[in-house]
Motif scaffolding. Structure first.
Motif, PDB file in Angstrom:
ATOM      1  N   PHE A   1       6.758  22.244  21.803  1.00 50.68           N
ATOM      2  CA  PHE A   1       6.952  23.699  21.737  1.00 50.68           C
ATOM      3  C   PHE A   1       6.147  24.333  20.613  1.00 50.68           C
ATOM      4  O   PHE A   1       5.913  25.543  20.633  1.00 50.68           O
ATOM      5  CB  PHE A   1       8.432  24.048  21.701  1.00 50.68           C
ATOM      6  CG  PHE A   1       9.007  24.070  23.091  1.00 50.68           C
ATOM      7  CD1 PHE A   1       8.954  25.206  23.871  1.00 50.68           C
ATOM      8  CD2 PHE A   1       9.538  22.919  23.644  1.00 50.68           C
ATOM      9  CE1 PHE A   1       9.433  25.208  25.173  1.00 50.68           C
ATOM     10  CE2 PHE A   1      10.025  22.909  24.941  1.00 50.68           C
ATOM     11  CZ  PHE A   1       9.974  24.064  25.707  1.00 50.68           C
TER      12      PHE A   1
ATOM     13  N   ARG B   1       4.472  27.639  21.420  1.00 54.70           N
ATOM     14  CA  ARG B   1       4.803  28.822  20.619  1.00 54.70           C
ATOM     15  C   ARG B   1       3.716  29.152  19.615  1.00 54.70           C
ATOM     16  O   ARG B   1       3.615  30.301  19.155  1.00 54.70           O
ATOM     17  CB  ARG B   1       6.157  28.620  19.923  1.00 54.70           C
ATOM     18  CG  ARG B   1       7.307  28.570  20.902  1.00 54.70           C
ATOM     19  CD  ARG B   1       8.457  27.704  20.427  1.00 54.70           C
ATOM     20  NE  ARG B   1       9.117  28.149  19.231  1.00 54.70           N
ATOM     21  CZ  ARG B   1      10.319  28.733  19.197  1.00 54.70           C
ATOM     22  NH1 ARG B   1      10.967  28.944  20.320  1.00 54.70           N
ATOM     23  NH2 ARG B   1      10.850  29.081  18.058  1.00 54.70           N
TER      24      ARG B   1
ATOM     25  N   ILE C   1      17.682  29.254  31.040  1.00 49.04           N
ATOM     26  CA  ILE C   1      16.402  29.790  30.588  1.00 49.04           C
ATOM     27  C   ILE C   1      15.334  28.714  30.465  1.00 49.04           C
ATOM     28  O   ILE C   1      14.164  28.968  30.714  1.00 49.04           O
ATOM     29  CB  ILE C   1      16.580  30.586  29.268  1.00 49.04           C
ATOM     30  CG1 ILE C   1      15.262  31.250  28.865  1.00 49.04           C
ATOM     31  CG2 ILE C   1      17.092  29.716  28.137  1.00 49.04           C
ATOM     32  CD1 ILE C   1      14.741  32.240  29.851  1.00 49.04           C
ATOM     33  N   GLY C   2      15.703  27.499  30.092  1.00 48.87           N
ATOM     34  CA  GLY C   2      14.690  26.464  29.888  1.00 48.87           C
ATOM     35  C   GLY C   2      13.648  26.909  28.881  1.00 48.87           C
ATOM     36  O   GLY C   2      13.981  27.510  27.862  1.00 48.87           O
ATOM     37  N   GLY C   3      12.367  26.675  29.201  1.00 48.12           N
ATOM     38  CA  GLY C   3      11.292  27.007  28.273  1.00 48.12           C
ATOM     39  C   GLY C   3      10.582  28.313  28.607  1.00 48.12           C
ATOM     40  O   GLY C   3       9.566  28.635  27.995  1.00 48.12           O
TER      41      GLY C   3
ATOM     42  N   MET D   1      11.090  31.557  28.118  1.00 46.64           N
ATOM     43  CA  MET D   1      10.865  32.590  27.088  1.00 46.64           C
ATOM     44  C   MET D   1       9.828  32.139  26.069  1.00 46.64           C
ATOM     45  O   MET D   1       9.049  32.947  25.556  1.00 46.64           O
ATOM     46  CB  MET D   1      12.172  32.927  26.381  1.00 46.64           C
ATOM     47  CG  MET D   1      13.092  33.790  27.220  1.00 46.64           C
ATOM     48  SD  MET D   1      14.536  34.308  26.274  1.00 46.64           S
ATOM     49  CE  MET D   1      15.409  35.221  27.562  1.00 46.64           C
ATOM     50  N   ASP D   2       9.842  30.850  25.735  1.00 49.54           N
ATOM     51  CA  ASP D   2       8.872  30.314  24.788  1.00 49.54           C
ATOM     52  C   ASP D   2       7.459  30.384  25.374  1.00 49.54           C
ATOM     53  O   ASP D   2       6.507  30.775  24.701  1.00 49.54           O
ATOM     54  CB  ASP D   2       9.200  28.854  24.457  1.00 49.54           C
ATOM     55  CG  ASP D   2      10.633  28.681  24.003  1.00 49.54           C
ATOM     56  OD1 ASP D   2      10.942  29.076  22.871  1.00 49.54           O
ATOM     57  OD2 ASP D   2      11.452  28.177  24.791  1.00 49.54           O
TER      58      ASP D   2
ATOM     59  N   VAL E   1      20.138  28.817  24.688  1.00 50.08           N
ATOM     60  CA  VAL E   1      19.068  28.950  23.707  1.00 50.08           C
ATOM     61  C   VAL E   1      17.746  28.596  24.394  1.00 50.08           C
ATOM     62  O   VAL E   1      17.680  27.584  25.097  1.00 50.08           O
ATOM     63  CB  VAL E   1      19.305  27.972  22.527  1.00 50.08           C
ATOM     64  CG1 VAL E   1      18.239  28.138  21.464  1.00 50.08           C
ATOM     65  CG2 VAL E   1      20.696  28.166  21.930  1.00 50.08           C
ATOM     66  N   PRO E   2      16.712  29.420  24.212  1.00 47.56           N
ATOM     67  CA  PRO E   2      15.407  29.025  24.771  1.00 47.56           C
ATOM     68  C   PRO E   2      15.036  27.619  24.277  1.00 47.56           C
ATOM     69  O   PRO E   2      15.289  27.284  23.120  1.00 47.56           O
ATOM     70  CB  PRO E   2      14.446  30.078  24.216  1.00 47.56           C
ATOM     71  CG  PRO E   2      15.313  31.274  23.945  1.00 47.56           C
ATOM     72  CD  PRO E   2      16.642  30.713  23.510  1.00 47.56           C
ATOM     73  N   GLN E   3      14.421  26.848  25.166  1.00 44.90           N
ATOM     74  CA  GLN E   3      14.211  25.425  24.875  1.00 44.90           C
ATOM     75  C   GLN E   3      13.420  25.180  23.576  1.00 44.90           C
ATOM     76  O   GLN E   3      13.751  24.282  22.807  1.00 44.90           O
ATOM     77  CB  GLN E   3      13.477  24.801  26.056  1.00 44.90           C
ATOM     78  CG  GLN E   3      13.660  23.318  26.148  1.00 44.90           C
ATOM     79  CD  GLN E   3      13.099  22.768  27.454  1.00 44.90           C
ATOM     80  OE1 GLN E   3      12.321  21.844  27.440  1.00 44.90           O
ATOM     81  NE2 GLN E   3      13.484  23.346  28.562  1.00 44.90           N
TER      82      GLN E   3
ATOM     83  N   THR F   1      13.180  27.262  21.021  1.00 42.41           N
ATOM     84  CA  THR F   1      14.014  27.690  19.901  1.00 42.41           C
ATOM     85  C   THR F   1      15.064  26.623  19.603  1.00 42.41           C
ATOM     86  O   THR F   1      15.358  26.326  18.442  1.00 42.41           O
ATOM     87  CB  THR F   1      14.672  29.048  20.215  1.00 42.41           C
ATOM     88  OG1 THR F   1      13.634  30.028  20.352  1.00 42.41           O
ATOM     89  CG2 THR F   1      15.637  29.480  19.125  1.00 42.41           C
TER      90      THR F   1
END
Lengths: 214, 226
Positions: A92, A96, A130-132, A134-135, B101-103, B105
């Motif tokens: 991530f 990110r 949500i999984g990933g 949003m990231d 929680v977003p993964q 994060t």
């Protein structure tokens, strides 16, 4: 005259044709996963899977499945020569930290300002996941959406303003649908390509937002 | 002589208290410490907070622990997946608390806890339901959300190889959350498929150095739950 629409593999191939060699790319679950099938191995595009795989290769034949090697959709995969494994925080960090050239996601709705809704269909969704997403949406250098132009009920998924809970604000740069390829610009949706035989008016009739034509 | 290898699952799970926060490694079934979860069921601790990517599937493992009413709260990124029936039943009945929680994060909050960082700002989730009520700030021209470190009392993880100092390697995508969680808990317990002599692991290839690991229990590949 009947208009032609692109099939899902054709949509995936249309998007794949726009990915240049050397890009680092994450493919979301669903139709976006099909994009990898349309990038020839000799065009070196490095696919990342958020569960810690960089350099993901095609699905193995069943006798070569390794239970410890899956993608984010939990399907068996292979690792290409040059591939690497990392842990989740490093994976991530790639996402990110703005290291991915492109992320391809599915969507429920894309707004003309680039807002993306792809994880829940109401504020009271029972246990949304949500999984990933949003990231990926917030962190990738580019977000392209690959989705059907309309819902099963015929409602446009390209909208003036999202009605579903957002995944990220203003993140979508381009949308590939079964009817068209559109860029998200400061003026809204700009059509780059139309499915063969489809007219501008027909596309406009199926789109719940103003269209510009490049 | 340092020897973190314990003789069995019961010894590995000794002392886990009611009310603990448990970090549970794995991404789906891959890298999930199945025997340690079964050991936790056996061990009896209750009123647990579980931190994991998923909320269990079927009726075994984490799903079984939840079905037994031992989990008060779950913190995860993707609770709903194919076969997450127990979680969905409990959630609908209001019998389990959920924090989504977003993964990234989720991983970073644990990384922060392991690295002694109290909180951080991230653009992820800004302007969404998951940032509701959270402090925000514009940093470098981008609005960002304040997220706090997330540490555990216990981490349960799966390794591929271990030595008696607790140095660990992982197998392929089985590394996932395991290596992060190992750093973020007061008590880190690893199940491993292989135990090797001290010095046998290439120092360049050790992913989790033993400083993060408290107990190691050998569970060879062949004993993996089907």
């Amino acid at each position: 005259m009947d208009t032609t629409t692109w099939s899902r593999p054709q949509m995936a191939a249309r998007l794949a044709a726009d990915i240049p060699e050397g890009w680092y790319v994450n493919l979301g679950i669903g139709i976006p996963t099909m994009v990898a099938d349309h990038v020839p191995l000799e065009r070196e595009v490095v696919f990342q899977s958020e569960n810690g795989v960089l350099g993901m290769g095609p699905a193995p034949p069943s006798e070569q499945i390794d239970p410890w090697l899956i993608n984010a959709g939990k399907q068996p995969i292979t690792l290409r020569q040059g591939g690497a494994f990392v842990h989740h925080a490093d994976s991530f960090a790639m996402i990110r930290g703005g290291h991915l050239d492109l992320c391809v996601l599915g969507a429920f709705e894309v707004a003309q300002n680039g807002d993306l809704a792809n994880w829940a269909t109401s504020e009271n969704d029972t246990a949304p996941a949500i999984g990933g997403a949003m990231d990926l949406a917030a962190g990738s250098r580019r977000v392209w959406v690959l989705m059907e132009h309309t819902t099963k009920e015929g409602r446009s998924k390209l909208v003036r303003r999202c009605s579903y809970p957002l995944t990220a604000l203003g993140c979508v740069r381009r949308v590939y649908t079964n009817l068209a390829v559109l860029d998200v610009t400061e003026d809204g949706f700009t059509v780059l390509d139309l499915a063969p035989g489809l007219t501008r008016d027909e596309l406009a009739a199926k789109t719940d937002a103003p269209l510009h034509f490049a | 002589m340092i020897d973190k290898i314990v003789r069995g699952i019961a010894e590995a799970m000794a002392g886990i208290a009611d009310g603990s926060t448990i970090l549970l490694g794995g991404f789906g079934a891959v890298g999930q410490p199945d025997q340690l979860i079964d050991g936790l069921i056996e061990q009896g601790a209750r009123d647990l907070t579980i931190v994991a990517n998923n909320a269990g599937t079927g009726r075994t493992g984490l799903a079984r622990l939840m079905e037994l009413g031992r989990v008060r709260r779950i913190i995860c990124s993707f609770p709903r997946s194919v076969g997450s029936v127990v979680f969905e039943e409990l959630y609908r009945a209001g019998r389990i608390e959920l924090e989504i929680v977003p993964q990234g994060t989720l991983a970073e909050r644990m990384r922060a806890a392991g690295a002694g960082i109290g909180a951080f700002f991230t653009p992820t989730a800004y302007g969404t339901l998951l940032a509701r009520g959270k402090e925000t700030r514009e940093i470098g021209g981008r609005p960002q959300v304040l997220e706090y470190a997330l540490g555990g009392d216990v981490a349960l993880i799966e390794a591929w190889q271990a030595d008696r100092w607790g140095n660990l390697t992982y197998r392929k995508s089985g590394r996932n959350f395991n290596a992060v969680m190992a750093t973020a808990a007061t008590l880190t317990i690893a199940q491993t498929h292989h135990v090797v002599d001290l010095g046998a692991l290439d120092p360049e290839a050790i992913v989790t150095p033993g400083i993060y690991v408290d107990r190691v229990v050998l569970v060879p590949y062949g004993e993996r739950r089907a």
